[in-house]
Write a protein that holds these residues in place. Structure first.
Motif, short mmCIF file in Angstrom:
data_model
loop_
_atom_site.label_atom_id
_atom_site.label_comp_id
_atom_site.label_asym_id
_atom_site.label_seq_id
_atom_site.Cartn_x
_atom_site.Cartn_y
_atom_site.Cartn_z
N ASN A 163 -1.80 -7.81 -8.40
CA ASN A 163 -2.55 -6.56 -8.29
C ASN A 163 -2.88 -6.15 -6.85
O ASN A 163 -3.13 -6.99 -6.04
N LEU A 164 -2.73 -4.83 -6.45
CA LEU A 164 -3.06 -4.24 -5.40
C LEU A 164 -4.67 -3.74 -5.46
O LEU A 164 -4.71 -2.91 -6.34
N PHE A 165 -5.35 -4.03 -4.47
CA PHE A 165 -6.81 -3.57 -4.42
C PHE A 165 -7.05 -2.94 -3.37
O PHE A 165 -6.42 -3.25 -2.27
N TYR A 166 -8.16 -2.23 -3.31
CA TYR A 166 -8.78 -1.53 -2.16
C TYR A 166 -10.29 -1.90 -2.28
O TYR A 166 -10.98 -1.67 -3.32
N GLN A 167 -10.87 -2.17 -1.08
CA GLN A 167 -12.14 -2.76 -0.66
C GLN A 167 -12.95 -1.67 -0.39
O GLN A 167 -12.79 -1.07 0.69
N ILE A 168 -14.12 -1.54 -1.27
CA ILE A 168 -15.19 -0.50 -0.88
C ILE A 168 -16.23 -1.04 -1.00
O ILE A 168 -16.93 -1.51 -2.00
N ASN A 169 -17.08 -0.92 0.28
CA ASN A 169 -18.58 -1.67 0.34
C ASN A 169 -18.69 -2.95 -0.15
O ASN A 169 -19.54 -3.55 -0.72
N GLY A 170 -17.42 -3.88 0.23
CA GLY A 170 -17.52 -5.17 -0.32
C GLY A 170 -16.95 -5.37 -1.59
O GLY A 170 -16.80 -6.60 -2.15
N GLU A 171 -16.97 -4.29 -2.44
CA GLU A 171 -16.41 -4.51 -3.92
C GLU A 171 -14.92 -3.99 -3.92
O GLU A 171 -14.51 -3.02 -3.45
N GLU A 178 -11.55 -2.72 -5.79
CA GLU A 178 -11.29 -1.72 -6.80
C GLU A 178 -9.71 -1.82 -7.10
O GLU A 178 -8.94 -1.89 -6.13
N LEU A 179 -9.34 -1.68 -8.29
CA LEU A 179 -7.80 -1.99 -8.65
C LEU A 179 -7.15 -0.61 -8.12
O LEU A 179 -7.45 0.36 -8.62
N LEU A 180 -6.02 -0.81 -7.38
CA LEU A 180 -5.27 0.19 -6.95
C LEU A 180 -4.17 0.41 -7.64
O LEU A 180 -3.71 1.81 -8.07
N LEU A 181 -3.16 -0.52 -7.93
CA LEU A 181 -2.11 -0.50 -8.47
C LEU A 181 -1.70 -2.02 -9.16
O LEU A 181 -1.90 -2.86 -8.36
N PRO A 182 -1.64 -2.09 -10.56
CA PRO A 182 -1.37 -3.36 -11.04
C PRO A 182 -0.02 -3.70 -11.01
O PRO A 182 0.95 -3.07 -10.99
N GLN A 183 0.32 -5.08 -11.49
CA GLN A 183 1.72 -5.43 -11.48
C GLN A 183 2.69 -5.20 -10.58
O GLN A 183 3.79 -4.83 -10.71
N VAL A 184 2.30 -5.51 -9.19
CA VAL A 184 3.28 -5.50 -8.10
C VAL A 184 4.26 -6.60 -8.23
O VAL A 184 3.95 -7.67 -8.41
N TYR A 185 5.56 -6.04 -7.96
CA TYR A 185 6.72 -7.06 -7.76
C TYR A 185 7.44 -7.03 -6.46
O TYR A 185 8.08 -7.92 -6.26
N GLY A 186 7.05 -6.31 -5.58
CA GLY A 186 7.79 -6.09 -4.22
C GLY A 186 6.96 -5.51 -3.24
O GLY A 186 6.29 -4.60 -3.52
N ILE A 242 -4.42 4.12 -15.61
CA ILE A 242 -4.78 3.40 -14.19
C ILE A 242 -5.74 4.56 -13.50
O ILE A 242 -5.38 5.34 -13.31
N PRO A 243 -7.04 4.12 -13.36
CA PRO A 243 -8.01 4.68 -12.89
C PRO A 243 -7.61 4.97 -11.35
O PRO A 243 -7.38 4.41 -10.55
N GLN A 244 -8.18 6.30 -10.84
CA GLN A 244 -8.04 6.72 -9.61
C GLN A 244 -9.22 6.50 -8.73
O GLN A 244 -10.36 6.78 -9.09
N ILE A 245 -9.16 6.19 -7.57
CA ILE A 245 -10.24 5.78 -6.72
C ILE A 245 -10.54 6.87 -6.02
O ILE A 245 -9.54 7.50 -5.22
N LYS A 246 -11.69 7.33 -6.14
CA LYS A 246 -11.95 8.74 -5.19
C LYS A 246 -12.43 8.18 -3.80
O LYS A 246 -13.88 7.89 -3.51
N ASN A 247 -11.40 8.48 -3.09
CA ASN A 247 -11.87 8.18 -1.66
C ASN A 247 -10.78 9.00 -0.74
O ASN A 247 -9.94 9.15 -1.03
N PRO A 248 -11.46 9.78 0.01
CA PRO A 248 -10.43 10.83 0.95
C PRO A 248 -9.28 9.95 1.82
O PRO A 248 -8.62 10.75 2.12
N THR A 249 -9.09 8.56 1.83
CA THR A 249 -8.23 7.91 2.49
C THR A 249 -7.19 7.66 1.53
O THR A 249 -5.81 7.24 1.96
N ILE A 250 -7.20 7.99 0.33
CA ILE A 250 -6.20 7.38 -0.49
C ILE A 250 -5.87 8.82 -1.35
O ILE A 250 -6.51 9.64 -1.88
N SER A 251 -4.34 9.22 -1.27
CA SER A 251 -3.69 10.34 -1.94
C SER A 251 -2.91 10.04 -2.92
O SER A 251 -1.95 9.17 -2.70
N TYR A 252 -3.19 10.60 -4.00
CA TYR A 252 -2.36 10.09 -5.38
C TYR A 252 -1.27 11.09 -5.55
O TYR A 252 -1.51 12.56 -5.38
N HIS A 253 -0.22 10.74 -5.92
CA HIS A 253 0.94 11.73 -6.27
C HIS A 253 1.56 11.31 -7.76
O HIS A 253 1.44 10.09 -8.03
#
Length: 233
Positions: free
Chosen positions: A23-31, A33-41, A76-87
């Protein structure tokens, strides 16, 4: 940990007794958060990291910590952070980026399979598994993760009478009284010819190509499949 950069990291998680996924994670204040599951490449090119997963893609800019994420699943929940743009579509990215993301090789296991006891190639979506029947007799089958629309079980080709896995090329060959299949691990695709008309009529997912006849395999592939069938299990 498979990969780490800025506040992003790719890590394998144990989801059950036999279930593991990257899984691809994003770290916020030491915690985390799941960004994208089931990565294969994934691939690092300069200051960019390109991620391909079962349910989407991500492009991470290591210089400024921003990312573009394409998510194809509603749960898949979206992380509310200005550095991440969802499409919602790859078309929101430039053509060169689209090409890199869609051509990423299947280099790590993204699906929930025990590779120690079952034979699999590529990202693990397709594998040969041994099942026991109600009368305690067993047989091999070619399994696929959700092979067709609204799947509730994963058997693609039952009662195998032969299979072969090429570790170097990550190609797998499977034969059965119900048909023949060739799995291409690097691309995560499968070509299958069913001798059973009922199996051929299913509405399979787009990366499972149902052939009209055995002759749709190349002559070399036909010869190899016949040899696998003759050698048996």
């Amino acid at each position: 940990m498979e990969w780490y950069g800025k506040d992003y990291y790719l890590q394998q998680q144990v989801c059950g007794v036999w279930e593991k996924e990257h899984n691809l994670f994003y770290q916020i204040n030491g915690e985390k958060e799941l960004l994208l599951p089931q990565v294969y490449g994934y691939k690092k090119d300069g200051s960019f990291v390109y991620i391909a997963a079962v349910q989407g893609y991500a492009v991470i800019n290591l210089k400024d910590g921003t990312s573009d994420v394409i998510v194809r699943a509603k749960d898949i929940p979206q992380i509310k952070n200005p550095t991440i743009s969802y499409h919602t579509s790859l078309l929101m990215l430039d053509e060169s980026t689209q090409k890199i993301l869609t051509s990423l090789p299947h280099r790590i296991t993204a699906y929930f399979f025990d590779k120690d006891s079952n034979k699999t190639v590529g990202d693990g979506r397709f594998q040969c598994m041994y099942f026991y029947d109600e009368d305690s007799s067993g047989s091999y089958s070619l399994e696929a993760y959700k092979p067709y629309i609204n799947s509730w079980y994963d058997t693609l080709l039952p009662h195998l009478n032969g299979y072969r896995m090429e570790k170097r090329t990550q190609i797998m060959y499977a034969t059965s009284p119900h048909g023949y299949a060739i799995v291409d691990g690097p691309s995560g695709t499968c070509r299958v010819y069913f001798t059973d008309p009922e199996l051929a009529e299913q509405d399979y997912q787009k990366d499972i190509y149902v052939l009209d006849s055995f002759e749709d395999f190349t002559p070399e592939e036909q010869e190899l499949l016949r040899k696998v069938e003759e050698e048996g299990l």
